[in-house]
Design an enzyme around this catalytic site. Structure first.
Site, PDB file in Angstrom:
ATOM      1  N   TYR A  91     -68.634  -0.049 -24.338  1.00 59.48           N
ATOM      2  CA  TYR A  91     -68.278   1.042 -23.232  1.00 59.48           C
ATOM      3  C   TYR A  91     -66.851   0.863 -23.120  1.00 59.48           C
ATOM      4  CZ  TYR A  91     -68.558   3.696 -19.050  1.00 59.48           C
ATOM      5  OH  TYR A  91     -68.371   4.701 -18.093  1.00 59.48           O
ATOM      6  N   ILE A 101     -60.293   3.081 -28.648  1.00 57.62           N
ATOM      7  CA  ILE A 101     -60.583   1.877 -28.252  1.00 57.62           C
ATOM      8  C   ILE A 101     -61.897   1.324 -28.663  1.00 57.62           C
ATOM      9  CG2 ILE A 101     -61.006   0.649 -25.954  1.00 57.62           C
ATOM     10  CD1 ILE A 101     -58.826   2.909 -24.796  1.00 57.62           C
ATOM     11  N   ASN A 129     -77.736  10.171 -27.395  1.00 59.64           N
ATOM     12  CA  ASN A 129     -76.343   9.961 -27.488  1.00 59.64           C
ATOM     13  C   ASN A 129     -75.614  10.419 -28.742  1.00 59.64           C
ATOM     14  OD1 ASN A 129     -73.805   8.967 -27.204  1.00 59.64           O
ATOM     15  ND2 ASN A 129     -74.340   6.763 -26.599  1.00 59.64           N
ATOM     16  N   TYR A 136     -70.457   5.977 -34.605  1.00 58.93           N
ATOM     17  CA  TYR A 136     -70.972   4.873 -35.577  1.00 58.93           C
ATOM     18  C   TYR A 136     -70.968   5.325 -36.878  1.00 58.93           C
ATOM     19  CZ  TYR A 136     -72.047   2.312 -31.348  1.00 58.93           C
ATOM     20  OH  TYR A 136     -71.950   1.872 -29.939  1.00 58.93           O
TER      21      TYR A 136
END
Length: 154
Positions: A91, A101, A129, A136
């Site tokens: 997260y 990040i 999502n 990914y």
């Protein structure tokens, strides 16, 4: 690991409160806040005081503020006789997205897997999502369609 003003490091006990805050934000984002039972004290005890810890955590900092977390644990036994890593949570604070990040956290996790001679890193993504799935896949991860997830709620 550094990129601009972002630093990734292993979490420390003093980070427990901020880790909890970001875990709570994730619970809101993933719509399970109604069953979220974690407290800052649980984070401190489970991740830093307990030996071995229940989880490990990487944090991404900007100007000493933790802006992202990656929570994982080791699966010590696999059919290949090598450990694996299970990533439980990734997260990044919504105000810090778009700075790569998450990618930096994933790269440090991959290095941890290599250091510990792991055969793979596993995780799940909510089917809704789409941003997470694209992220990914951009990193080179592939969806495992050979296995279905099952669970018992007790």
């Amino acid at each position: 690991m550094k990129s601009s003003t972002i630093t990734v490091r292993k979490a420390a006990v003093a980070d427990s409160e901020r880790l909890w805050e970001l875990m709570r934000e994730l619970a809101i984002f993933e719509k399970y806040i109604d069953v979220f039972a974690i407290t800052p004290e649980i984070v401190k005890e489970s991740g830093f005081i307990k030996s071995p810890p229940d989880f490990h955590c990487l944090v991404a900092e900007e100007n000493r503020l933790i802006v992202g977390i990656l929570v994982y644990y080791f699966i010590p036994y696999t059919a290949q006789n090598k450990p694996a890593i299970y990533m439980k949570e990734l997260y990044v604070d919504k105000n810090y997205r778009g700075k790569r990040i998450g990618e930096q956290l994933m790269c440090v996790l991959k290095k941890q897997a290599e250091i510990h001679n792991c055969i793979q890193v596993k995780w799940t993504v909510a089917p809704w999502n789409e941003g997470g799935k694209r992220f990914y896949e951009r990193l080179g991860a592939i969806e495992n369609t050979e296995w279905l997830n099952y669970e018992w709620t007790i």
